[in-house]
Motif scaffolding. Structure first.
Motif, PDB file in Angstrom:
ATOM      1  N   THR A 194      39.628  88.979  60.396  1.00 12.35           N
ATOM      2  CA  THR A 194      40.436  89.694  59.411  1.00 12.35           C
ATOM      3  C   THR A 194      39.690  90.918  58.888  1.00 12.35           C
ATOM      4  N   LYS A 195      38.381  90.741  58.691  1.00  8.37           N
ATOM      5  CA  LYS A 195      37.596  91.837  58.116  1.00  8.37           C
ATOM      6  C   LYS A 195      37.250  92.911  59.163  1.00  8.37           C
ATOM      7  N   PHE A 196      36.851  92.484  60.358  1.00  7.36           N
ATOM      8  CA  PHE A 196      36.250  93.447  61.287  1.00  7.36           C
ATOM      9  C   PHE A 196      37.110  93.826  62.492  1.00  7.36           C
ATOM     10  N   TRP A 197      38.231  93.184  62.710  1.00  6.62           N
ATOM     11  CA  TRP A 197      39.100  93.566  63.840  1.00  6.62           C
ATOM     12  C   TRP A 197      40.247  94.423  63.347  1.00  6.62           C
ATOM     13  N   PRO A 198      40.623  95.490  64.017  1.00  5.43           N
ATOM     14  CA  PRO A 198      39.922  95.999  65.200  1.00  5.43           C
ATOM     15  C   PRO A 198      38.581  96.610  64.814  1.00  5.43           C
ATOM     16  N   GLY A 199      37.583  96.424  65.676  1.00  7.66           N
ATOM     17  CA  GLY A 199      36.263  96.974  65.384  1.00  7.66           C
ATOM     18  C   GLY A 199      35.199  96.400  66.290  1.00  7.66           C
ATOM     19  N   PRO A 200      33.941  96.872  66.114  1.00  5.69           N
ATOM     20  CA  PRO A 200      32.875  96.554  67.077  1.00  5.69           C
ATOM     21  C   PRO A 200      32.227  95.175  66.902  1.00  5.69           C
ATOM     22  N   LEU A 201      33.055  94.150  66.792  1.00  5.96           N
ATOM     23  CA  LEU A 201      32.539  92.773  66.720  1.00  5.96           C
ATOM     24  C   LEU A 201      33.194  91.924  67.802  1.00  5.96           C
ATOM     25  N   THR A 202      32.366  91.350  68.679  1.00  3.76           N
ATOM     26  CA  THR A 202      32.846  90.412  69.703  1.00  3.76           C
ATOM     27  C   THR A 202      32.487  89.011  69.241  1.00  3.76           C
ATOM     28  N   ILE A 203      33.462  88.108  69.301  1.00  2.00           N
ATOM     29  CA  ILE A 203      33.191  86.727  68.874  1.00  2.00           C
ATOM     30  C   ILE A 203      33.282  85.795  70.079  1.00  2.00           C
ATOM     31  N   ILE A 204      32.310  84.877  70.168  1.00  2.17           N
ATOM     32  CA  ILE A 204      32.331  83.883  71.249  1.00  2.17           C
ATOM     33  C   ILE A 204      32.930  82.583  70.743  1.00  2.17           C
ATOM     34  N   PHE A 205      33.969  82.122  71.455  1.00  2.00           N
ATOM     35  CA  PHE A 205      34.684  80.882  71.143  1.00  2.00           C
ATOM     36  C   PHE A 205      34.548  79.932  72.332  1.00  2.00           C
ATOM     37  N   ARG A 206      34.922  78.642  72.111  1.00  2.00           N
ATOM     38  CA  ARG A 206      35.134  77.764  73.271  1.00  2.00           C
ATOM     39  C   ARG A 206      36.417  78.225  73.943  1.00  2.00           C
ATOM     40  N   LYS A 207      36.418  78.268  75.267  1.00  2.11           N
ATOM     41  CA  LYS A 207      37.557  78.876  75.955  1.00  2.11           C
ATOM     42  C   LYS A 207      38.688  77.887  76.219  1.00  2.11           C
ATOM     43  N   SER A 208      39.886  78.424  76.389  1.00  6.13           N
ATOM     44  CA  SER A 208      41.017  77.600  76.812  1.00  6.13           C
ATOM     45  C   SER A 208      41.092  77.614  78.337  1.00  6.13           C
ATOM     46  N   LYS A 209      42.001  76.803  78.878  1.00  4.99           N
ATOM     47  CA  LYS A 209      42.127  76.730  80.344  1.00  4.99           C
ATOM     48  C   LYS A 209      42.702  78.013  80.942  1.00  4.99           C
ATOM     49  N   GLN A 210      43.377  78.798  80.100  1.00  2.65           N
ATOM     50  CA  GLN A 210      44.005  80.042  80.579  1.00  2.65           C
ATOM     51  C   GLN A 210      43.023  81.039  81.171  1.00  2.65           C
ATOM     52  N   VAL A 211      41.797  81.034  80.641  1.00  2.00           N
ATOM     53  CA  VAL A 211      40.846  82.075  81.050  1.00  2.00           C
ATOM     54  C   VAL A 211      40.162  81.661  82.345  1.00  2.00           C
ATOM     55  N   PRO A 212      40.299  82.465  83.398  1.00  5.06           N
ATOM     56  CA  PRO A 212      39.708  82.083  84.680  1.00  5.06           C
ATOM     57  C   PRO A 212      38.183  82.057  84.628  1.00  5.06           C
ATOM     58  N   ALA A 213      37.602  81.188  85.462  1.00  2.00           N
ATOM     59  CA  ALA A 213      36.147  80.990  85.466  1.00  2.00           C
ATOM     60  C   ALA A 213      35.400  82.277  85.788  1.00  2.00           C
ATOM     61  N   ILE A 214      35.972  83.125  86.617  1.00  4.14           N
ATOM     62  CA  ILE A 214      35.246  84.341  87.024  1.00  4.14           C
ATOM     63  C   ILE A 214      34.958  85.231  85.809  1.00  4.14           C
ATOM     64  N   VAL A 215      35.881  85.253  84.833  1.00  7.28           N
ATOM     65  CA  VAL A 215      35.739  86.105  83.646  1.00  7.28           C
ATOM     66  C   VAL A 215      34.569  85.632  82.783  1.00  7.28           C
ATOM     67  N   THR A 216      34.422  84.318  82.644  1.00 10.97           N
ATOM     68  CA  THR A 216      33.371  83.774  81.774  1.00 10.97           C
ATOM     69  C   THR A 216      32.145  83.356  82.588  1.00 10.97           C
ATOM     70  N   ALA A 217      32.122  83.721  83.835  1.00  4.93           N
ATOM     71  CA  ALA A 217      31.006  83.375  84.725  1.00  4.93           C
ATOM     72  C   ALA A 217      30.754  81.872  84.703  1.00  4.93           C
ATOM     73  N   GLY A 218      31.828  81.109  84.639  1.00  2.00           N
ATOM     74  CA  GLY A 218      31.712  79.654  84.704  1.00  2.00           C
ATOM     75  C   GLY A 218      31.346  78.989  83.384  1.00  2.00           C
ATOM     76  N   LEU A 219      31.108  79.757  82.331  1.00  2.00           N
ATOM     77  CA  LEU A 219      30.763  79.151  81.033  1.00  2.00           C
ATOM     78  C   LEU A 219      32.018  78.528  80.411  1.00  2.00           C
ATOM     79  N   ASP A 220      31.818  77.606  79.452  1.00  2.00           N
ATOM     80  CA  ASP A 220      32.984  77.035  78.777  1.00  2.00           C
ATOM     81  C   ASP A 220      33.293  77.792  77.478  1.00  2.00           C
TER      82      ASP A 220
END
Ligand code: TXA
Ligand code: MG
Length: 361
Positions: A78-104
């Motif tokens: 809410t505070k920083f988006w849109p803006g230069p902050l990337t947040i790492i979450f646990r991923k859902s099944k939608q995101v293909p493995a190639i994008v996250t380099a196999g990470l969860d």
């Protein structure tokens, strides 16, 4: 507008588009399409074990990509988006493995740039987008940097002028407690702590940790931001830095080397205002006017800007590293800046550019 539509269509159909963001240029592809994402790795020559950041144009679009959004994460979004902050979450099944380099886990960010937001929104899909440079090179902060690296390797390049921040986004891992900054950037530790009301840590990316078996941010183990020349960063008291660089400069010149110097200025000492007028965001500084050009005679001297204006300095770092490549210097000697606020991110990039070649003076 019509042109933007073409870009969005290319993205929606599995192509690649390089576009400006407020941080650096990105090379984007449909994050939900493995084949499209693969093209990014190929175009950039990026190692497959280095995951991509997924870019969205509306906050709600984070939900399908992740397992859950914590209250804390929501506060930061809410505070920083849109803006230069990337947040790492646990991923859902939608995101293909190639994008996250196999990470969860998955890295998500909403860029603050009208062109990026428009292209992403119109494409109708989340867009995976690493910085639009050949892997290992300084990130692109101008359209022509992208052309230099990726012309012919990407379907479309949008030239949207200079990037406002000039360094990549802060990457914050919120899958652990306390949260950890994996990469410092435009949103500083202090800014995050103020919103969360609690401490966050920096990931220790020192050289010893650098070679550990499983770096937290996989990208960290690779060479980064490297110009062709060798780089030495000089850190310590300002006057000592100058003296030491002058000594080393004389030695390198004796060895027949072409030396580049990256320095900073104390503008308010000039008094007449002539220099401050030419030193703004993303501006090449007229070096004849500067103190450091006088100090470091015999070298190719480039100024990052006013030492007191770290935000402006940030916009010039990658551009200057790239210019020295074009000018084919053999070695680049860099005056450190204060590691406060965005200075932490500036020093992080400079030290990585040097391959951890830091002279403490
Ligand atoms: O400002 C930016 O973030 C730019 C613009 C284009 O948005 N993008 C960018 O992407 O810098 P890239 O790929 O050059 O850097 C992404 C960094 C890498 O160091 C990568 O290892 C890390 O984020 N990363 C991505 N996903 C991750 C994950 N799931 N866990 C840990 N680190 C991750
Ligand atoms: Mg990058």
């Amino acid at each position: 507008m019509r042109k933007m539509k073409v870009c969005s269509e290319v993205l929606a159909n599995g192509g690649t588009v390089a576009f400006p963001t407020e941080t650096v240029y990105g090379i984007g592809a449909n994050a939900l399409n493995s084949e499209a994402a693969r093209k990014i790795f190929e175009a950039k020559r990026r190692p497959a074990d280095n995951p991509l950041i997924v870019h969205i144009a509306e906050i709600e679009n984070v939900y399908p990509l992740v397992e859950k959004v914590s209250k804390k994460a929501r506060k930061l979004m809410t505070k920083f988006w849109p803006g230069p902050l990337t947040i790492i979450f646990r991923k859902s099944k939608q995101v293909p493995a190639i994008v996250t380099a196999g990470l969860d886990t998955v890295a998500v960010r909403m860029p603050n740039h009208p062109i990026a937001l428009c292209v992403i929104k119109e494409s109708g899909v989340p867009i995976a987008a690493p910085s639009a440079n050949i892997s290992g090179k300084p990130s692109p902060t101008r359209g022509n940097h992208v052309v230099d690296d990726l012309f012919g390797r990407v379907d479309i390049i949008i030239n949207g002028g200079d990037c406002e921040v000039g360094l990549e986004s802060t990457v914050l891992d919120m899958t652990i407690n306390p949260s950890v900054i994996l990469r410092p950037g435009g949103v500083t530790k202090e800014m995050i702590e103020e919103v969360l009301g609690e401490r966050v840590d920096f990931y220790d990316s020192s050289e010893e940790n650098f070679s550990s078996i499983l770096p937290k941010a996989p990208g960290m183990k690779y060479v980064h931001y490297s110009p062709n020349a060798d780089v030495i960063v000089y850190r310590g008291e300002k006057d000592k830095i100058t003296r030491r660089i002058e000594l080393d400069l004389a030695e390198f010149i004796k060895q027949g080397k072409k030396v580049g110097i990256i320095c900073t200025e104390v503008l308010d000492e000039t008094g007449d205002g002539s220099v401050s007028r030419v030193m703004t965001r993303n501006t090449e500084v007229v070096s004849g006017l500067l103190d450091c050009a006088k100090k470091y005679a015999g070298a190719n001297v480039k100024s990052l800007g006013d030492r007191g204006e770290l935000k402006f300095i940030a916009t010039n770092v990658f551009r200057i590293l790239r210019e020295f490549d074009v000018e084919e210097v053999d070695i680049i000697l860099v005056e450190a800046v204060d590691e406060i606020g965005i200075g932490k991110a500036i020093m992080n990039r400079l030290i990585k550019a040097s391959g951890y070649n830091v002279a403490e003076v």
